[in-house]
Design a protein around this motif. Structure first.
Motif, short mmCIF file in Angstrom:
data_model
loop_
_atom_site.label_atom_id
_atom_site.label_comp_id
_atom_site.label_asym_id
_atom_site.label_seq_id
_atom_site.Cartn_x
_atom_site.Cartn_y
_atom_site.Cartn_z
N ASN A 80 -8.59 -7.73 -10.71
CA ASN A 80 -7.25 -6.89 -10.96
C ASN A 80 -6.56 -7.45 -12.26
O ASN A 80 -5.96 -6.74 -12.86
CB ASN A 80 -6.71 -6.84 -9.66
CG ASN A 80 -7.18 -6.05 -8.59
OD1 ASN A 80 -8.06 -5.03 -8.86
ND2 ASN A 80 -6.75 -6.23 -7.27
N SER A 127 -4.04 -7.82 -3.80
CA SER A 127 -4.88 -8.83 -3.81
C SER A 127 -4.61 -10.16 -3.32
O SER A 127 -5.22 -11.05 -2.70
CB SER A 127 -5.67 -8.75 -4.97
OG SER A 127 -5.10 -8.87 -6.17
N GLU A 157 0.83 -1.19 -0.02
CA GLU A 157 -0.02 -0.07 -0.21
C GLU A 157 0.67 1.45 -0.09
O GLU A 157 0.53 2.40 -0.55
CB GLU A 157 -0.73 0.03 1.27
CG GLU A 157 -1.97 -1.18 0.96
CD GLU A 157 -2.90 -1.08 2.41
OE1 GLU A 157 -2.46 -0.40 3.48
OE2 GLU A 157 -3.97 -1.75 2.20
N GLU A 176 -1.50 -3.59 -7.42
CA GLU A 176 -2.86 -3.98 -7.07
C GLU A 176 -3.14 -5.48 -6.82
O GLU A 176 -3.79 -6.12 -5.91
CB GLU A 176 -3.88 -3.21 -7.60
CG GLU A 176 -4.22 -1.79 -7.33
CD GLU A 176 -4.35 -1.51 -5.84
OE1 GLU A 176 -5.35 -2.26 -5.17
OE2 GLU A 176 -3.89 -0.41 -5.28
N ALA A 215 1.52 1.75 -3.47
CA ALA A 215 0.53 2.16 -4.04
C ALA A 215 0.43 3.93 -4.04
O ALA A 215 -0.02 4.62 -4.85
CB ALA A 215 -0.77 1.67 -3.70
#
Length: 417
Positions: free
Chosen positions: A320, A260, A116, A256, A119
């Motif tokens: 995704n 996941s 994250e 992403e 990200a």
């Protein structure tokens, strides 16, 4: 003498300030240092890093103190004092508990928080590329506006002189009043074009001021000498190979997918119950006066084995992956489209340079001379001047389109060519 020296220094200093110009690289440097939107977005990366640190910490133990009696009755058994004469009739119970996560859940959450953080980094880089594209496109538009303004001003100056001449000649009835009206109408049309160009210039320069946080930036301070280098820059082969590795959007979607996938692993670990380890101290509540015991509690996974969350996480991975393939195809087509446009624009610019810049300028000069010598009519001169302006405007717009398309290609690739 001292006053002359100070005046000389002041003139030199003022001349240096006046001569200061900004290239595209200079503006980008100001943009990177001063843009408030970038500075604000960069805090998201620091926030994500702080959450990684937080996720590494163990949960705090839980302490419970209860069963404290405020008075005693006749049935109470006397116990040894705790402090001095206090405590012979005092009952108390204390529990301390510590959660121990099983199946490496904490490490798995740390891995997700690290992704994250990536990200947040990709989000910052995407914003950076978008704002940089906006800065560059506005800069190239101002380059076209500056040249168009210079050309239009020269035509305006010519028609202003022509308008004055025809006004005098019309008053003396040497030329028809209709001819004067025709020149005056064309002059008004040129004035409107200048007003529209000024409005567009103000809009573009204002955007540059906001992006660079330079409120005093003026068009006259911009240096467009490097723009021709972009037109001469060859388009590399095998651009698509670079796009798949460098495009920020694709990298963000890849990240992403990793998040996941890590979420699937975490959800599978969640079906394994955690353990609560506890220690208990009890005074006056059991057969032992000062009882100390240990224990543990655990949820029995009989009904809830986290199947729904596991399935949802797996579907998120598939979603995704589909998004990545769709984006990959979209970017591939975008690169093909932009490369084809650049090749088309480049070919037309090369042909135009040969046929337009030299011939059209000379023909306009000749038409002015022919008009003065009355070898062409006024209407022929006005018609040609309109065609000439349209041709010059089309050339400048084509150049602008090439430069902006080149910047869009660089943005799509993710790196400068």
């Amino acid at each position: 003498m001292r006053n002359y020296y100070l005046l000389f220094v002041f003139i030199c200093f003022f001349s240096q300030l006046k001569a200061q110009t900004f290239s595209l690289k200079d503006l980008e440097s100001q943009f990177l240092q001063n843009n408030l939107q970038l500075i604000a977005n960069k805090f998201n990366i620091s926030k994500a890093e702080a959450l990684i640190v937080q996720e590494k910490l163990w949960q705090n133990p839980s302490l419970t103190v209860d069963n404290i009696n405020l008075w005693s009755n006749k049935s109470f058994e006397t116990m040894p004092n705790v402090i001095g004469n206090f405590g012979s009739k005092q009952q108390i119970n204390m529990d301390i508990q510590q959660l121990i996560e099983t199946a490496g859940k904490r490490k798995k959450r740390i891995a997700i928080k690290s992704l994250e953080r990536n990200a947040a980094q990709f989000e910052f880089e995407e914003l950076l590329r978008q704002l940089k594209l906006e800065l560059r496109t506005n800069f190239h538009s101002l380059g076209r506006i500056q040249l168009a303004e210079e050309q239009l001003n020269s035509v305006y100056h010519l028609f202003s002189q022509l308008n004055d001449q025809y006004k005098i000649q019309s008053d003396k009835q040497h030329v028809s009043h209709v001819s004067y009206i025709r020149v005056n109408t064309e002059l008004i049309g040129i004035q409107k074009e200048l007003v529209d160009l000024l409005a567009e210039k103000n809009e573009k320069i204002q955007k540059l001021r906001i992006l660079t946080q330079n409120p005093n930036l003026q068009l006259a301070e911009l240096n467009f000498d490097d723009s021709h280098k972009i037109i001469e820059t060859p388009i590399p082969l095998h651009l698509k190979d670079k796009v798949y590795d460098q495009n920020i959007s694709l990298q963000a979607i890849k990240n992403e997918i990793s998040i996941s996938e890590k979420q699937v692993v975490l959800e599978k670990a969640q079906k394994i119950p955690n353990i609560n380890v506890l220690m208990n101290y009890e005074r006056g509540g059991n057969v032992m006066n000062n009882f100390i015991g240990v224990g543990a509690n655990i949820d029995l996974p009989l009904f809830n084995r986290n199947k729904g969350n596991i399935q949802s996480a797996k579907l998120q991975v598939q979603q995704n992956q589909a998004t990545y393939l769709s984006k990959e195809n979209e970017i591939s087509n975008e690169v093909d489209k932009l490369c084809n446009q650049l090749n088309f624009f480049r070919k037309n610019l090369k042909d135009w340079k040969i046929n337009s810049e030299n011939e059209h300028s000379k023909v306009l000069e000749n038409y002015i001379k022919y008009l003065n010598e009355k070898q062409v009519t006024l209407l022929e001169f006005i018609d040609f001047s309109q065609v000439f302006r349209e041709a010059q405007q089309a050339y400048l717009e084509l150049t602008e389109k090439y430069l902006i398309t080149f910047e869009e290609l660089q943005y799509t690739i993710g790196k400068d060519i």
